[in-house]
Scaffold this motif. Structure first.
Motif, short mmCIF file in Angstrom:
data_model
loop_
_atom_site.label_atom_id
_atom_site.label_comp_id
_atom_site.label_asym_id
_atom_site.label_seq_id
_atom_site.Cartn_x
_atom_site.Cartn_y
_atom_site.Cartn_z
N GLY A 134 11.91 13.30 26.62
CA GLY A 134 12.54 13.97 27.74
C GLY A 134 13.16 15.29 27.31
N LEU A 135 14.07 15.78 28.13
CA LEU A 135 14.75 17.05 27.88
C LEU A 135 16.24 16.80 27.72
CD1 LEU A 135 12.97 19.26 30.56
CD2 LEU A 135 12.48 19.15 28.11
N ALA A 136 16.86 17.61 26.88
CA ALA A 136 18.30 17.48 26.62
C ALA A 136 18.95 18.85 26.69
CB ALA A 136 18.54 16.84 25.26
N ALA A 137 20.19 18.88 27.16
CA ALA A 137 20.97 20.11 27.21
C ALA A 137 22.44 19.76 27.00
CB ALA A 137 20.78 20.82 28.55
N GLY A 138 23.16 20.67 26.35
CA GLY A 138 24.56 20.38 26.10
C GLY A 138 25.37 21.60 25.72
N PHE A 139 26.65 21.35 25.48
CA PHE A 139 27.60 22.41 25.14
C PHE A 139 28.46 21.92 23.98
CE2 PHE A 139 31.73 24.57 25.68
CZ PHE A 139 31.30 25.90 25.63
N VAL A 140 28.74 22.80 23.02
CA VAL A 140 29.46 22.43 21.80
C VAL A 140 30.60 23.41 21.55
CG1 VAL A 140 29.30 22.06 19.31
CG2 VAL A 140 27.39 21.42 20.79
N LEU A 141 31.75 22.89 21.12
CA LEU A 141 32.86 23.71 20.64
C LEU A 141 33.07 23.43 19.16
CD1 LEU A 141 35.46 23.35 23.55
CD2 LEU A 141 34.10 25.37 22.98
N ASN A 142 33.19 24.47 18.36
CA ASN A 142 33.35 24.34 16.92
C ASN A 142 34.80 24.59 16.51
OD1 ASN A 142 30.53 23.92 16.45
ND2 ASN A 142 30.21 26.12 16.68
N PHE A 143 35.32 23.70 15.65
CA PHE A 143 36.67 23.84 15.12
C PHE A 143 36.58 23.71 13.60
CE2 PHE A 143 36.80 21.79 19.27
CZ PHE A 143 37.66 22.63 19.98
N GLY A 144 36.15 24.78 12.94
CA GLY A 144 35.93 24.71 11.51
C GLY A 144 34.77 23.77 11.21
N PRO A 145 34.96 22.82 10.29
CA PRO A 145 33.87 21.88 9.98
C PRO A 145 33.64 20.84 11.07
CG PRO A 145 35.83 21.31 8.74
CD PRO A 145 36.13 22.63 9.42
N LEU A 146 34.58 20.70 11.99
CA LEU A 146 34.44 19.73 13.07
C LEU A 146 33.92 20.39 14.34
CD1 LEU A 146 37.64 17.49 12.82
CD2 LEU A 146 35.29 16.82 12.34
N SER A 147 33.10 19.66 15.07
CA SER A 147 32.60 20.12 16.37
C SER A 147 32.72 18.99 17.38
CB SER A 147 31.13 20.55 16.26
OG SER A 147 30.95 21.60 15.34
N GLY A 148 32.91 19.36 18.61
CA GLY A 148 32.91 18.40 19.70
C GLY A 148 31.92 18.85 20.76
N GLY A 149 31.13 17.91 21.28
CA GLY A 149 30.10 18.31 22.22
C GLY A 149 29.84 17.30 23.32
N VAL A 150 29.19 17.78 24.35
CA VAL A 150 28.69 16.94 25.43
C VAL A 150 27.21 17.28 25.61
CG1 VAL A 150 30.89 16.72 26.64
CG2 VAL A 150 29.38 18.65 27.18
N ARG A 151 26.43 16.26 25.99
CA ARG A 151 24.98 16.45 26.15
C ARG A 151 24.45 15.51 27.22
NH1 ARG A 151 21.37 16.10 20.82
NH2 ARG A 151 22.57 18.00 20.39
N TYR A 152 23.44 15.98 27.94
CA TYR A 152 22.76 15.11 28.90
C TYR A 152 21.29 15.01 28.52
CZ TYR A 152 20.69 13.31 33.15
OH TYR A 152 19.98 12.55 34.04
N ASN A 153 20.78 13.78 28.46
CA ASN A 153 19.38 13.51 28.13
C ASN A 153 18.67 12.99 29.37
OD1 ASN A 153 19.31 13.66 24.93
ND2 ASN A 153 21.18 12.59 25.52
N TYR A 154 17.66 13.71 29.82
CA TYR A 154 16.91 13.38 31.03
C TYR A 154 15.54 12.85 30.63
CZ TYR A 154 14.71 14.13 35.62
OH TYR A 154 14.05 13.98 36.81
N GLY A 155 15.33 11.54 30.77
CA GLY A 155 14.08 10.94 30.36
C GLY A 155 12.92 11.26 31.29
N LEU A 156 11.76 11.47 30.70
CA LEU A 156 10.54 11.76 31.46
C LEU A 156 9.51 10.65 31.37
CD1 LEU A 156 10.07 15.52 30.47
CD2 LEU A 156 11.09 14.61 32.57
N GLN A 157 9.79 9.62 30.57
CA GLN A 157 8.85 8.53 30.36
C GLN A 157 9.23 7.30 31.19
OE1 GLN A 157 5.96 7.43 29.67
NE2 GLN A 157 5.85 7.04 27.47
N LYS A 158 8.30 6.79 31.96
CA LYS A 158 8.50 5.53 32.67
C LYS A 158 8.63 4.41 31.65
CE LYS A 158 6.04 2.46 35.87
NZ LYS A 158 4.83 2.29 36.71
N LEU A 159 9.63 3.53 31.83
CA LEU A 159 9.92 2.51 30.84
C LEU A 159 8.95 1.34 30.85
CD1 LEU A 159 13.82 2.29 31.07
CD2 LEU A 159 12.44 3.57 29.45
N SER A 160 8.58 0.86 32.03
CA SER A 160 7.79 -0.36 32.13
C SER A 160 6.36 -0.13 31.64
CB SER A 160 7.78 -0.87 33.56
OG SER A 160 7.21 0.08 34.44
N ASP A 161 5.81 -1.18 30.98
CA ASP A 161 4.46 -1.10 30.45
C ASP A 161 3.69 -2.40 30.70
OD1 ASP A 161 2.42 0.32 29.19
OD2 ASP A 161 2.89 -0.50 27.22
#
Length: 209
Positions: free
Chosen positions: A154-181
């Motif tokens: 699928g596709l993913a998008a997010g935003f990150v804030l950096n604080f020296g060696p530490l970072s904090g982020g949020v991300r959304y993953n949008y699946g494109l694959q149907k699960l059932s088989d």
């Protein structure tokens, strides 16, 4: 489709290692956090989010003044939960999935303090089960992996804030694959796909050039 996804993954890995040799600077480390996962279906919207986790490693390779390639390797839980109320008996069922994932993000640098991430992810299903808690009893039952697609993408998008060696982020993953088989899985899941929101922290272990 499985063969195509494997080839694409190998190509992306090869490209990331090639960029490493010409990178202007690099970041690398560990990351982890919470997942808020769900299953989205075209004509149904009443699923409830399941809280899980993600944990993995990352490397960020500069390919320009404000652009970097960030491949990652992580374990990520997905799925959904749903409450039941049958003849006054109440409880909750959880659909639990575990994936080994390879996100390949493009990171757009907004100075040193912030980044915007966007790119594809590829996942391989490691485990699947259903857990139940409630008045009708507690339990956990494995789901045959043959009933589900082994590969997710699928596709993913997010935003990150950096604080020296530490970072904090949020991300959304949008699946494109149907699960059932299988027909059995299709009866319960229909055309459901993965949907995951993430909140995480990352620790940069690489030394600055």
């Amino acid at each position: 489709m499985k063969k195509q996804l494997t080839i694409i993954t190998m190509i992306l890995l090869a490209v990331s290692f090639q960029y490493k040799s010409i990178a202007q600077s690099a970041r690398a480390g560990i990351k982890g956090g919470l997942n808020f996962s769900n299953l989205y279906i075209d004509d149904v919207s009443d699923e409830n989010a399941r809280v899980g986790y993600n944990i993995g490693i990352f490397s960020q390779l500069m390919i320009g003044d404000v652009l970097a390639l960030q491949p990652e390797l992580a374990f990520s839980t997905k799925g959904a939960k749903a409450a039941y109320d049958v003849l006054g008996f109440k409880g909750e069922n959880k659909f639990n999935l575990g994936y080994l994932e390879l996100p390949v993000m493009l990171a757009f640098k907004l100075g040193d303090a912030a980044e915007i991430h966007f790119g594809p992810y590829f996942g391989y299903l490691l485990n699947a089960d259903i857990s139940t808690e409630g008045d009708l009893g507690d339990g956990r039952e494995n789901i045959g992996k043959d009933n589900l697609k082994s590969f997710d993408y699928g596709l993913a998008a997010g935003f990150v804030l950096n604080f020296g060696p530490l970072s904090g982020g949020v991300r959304y993953n949008y699946g494109l694959q149907k699960l059932s088989d299988s027909e059995a899985a299709n009866f319960f899941l229909g055309n459901a796909k993965n949907s995951v929101g993430q909140v995480y922290i990352a620790l940069n272990l690489a030394k600055d050039d």
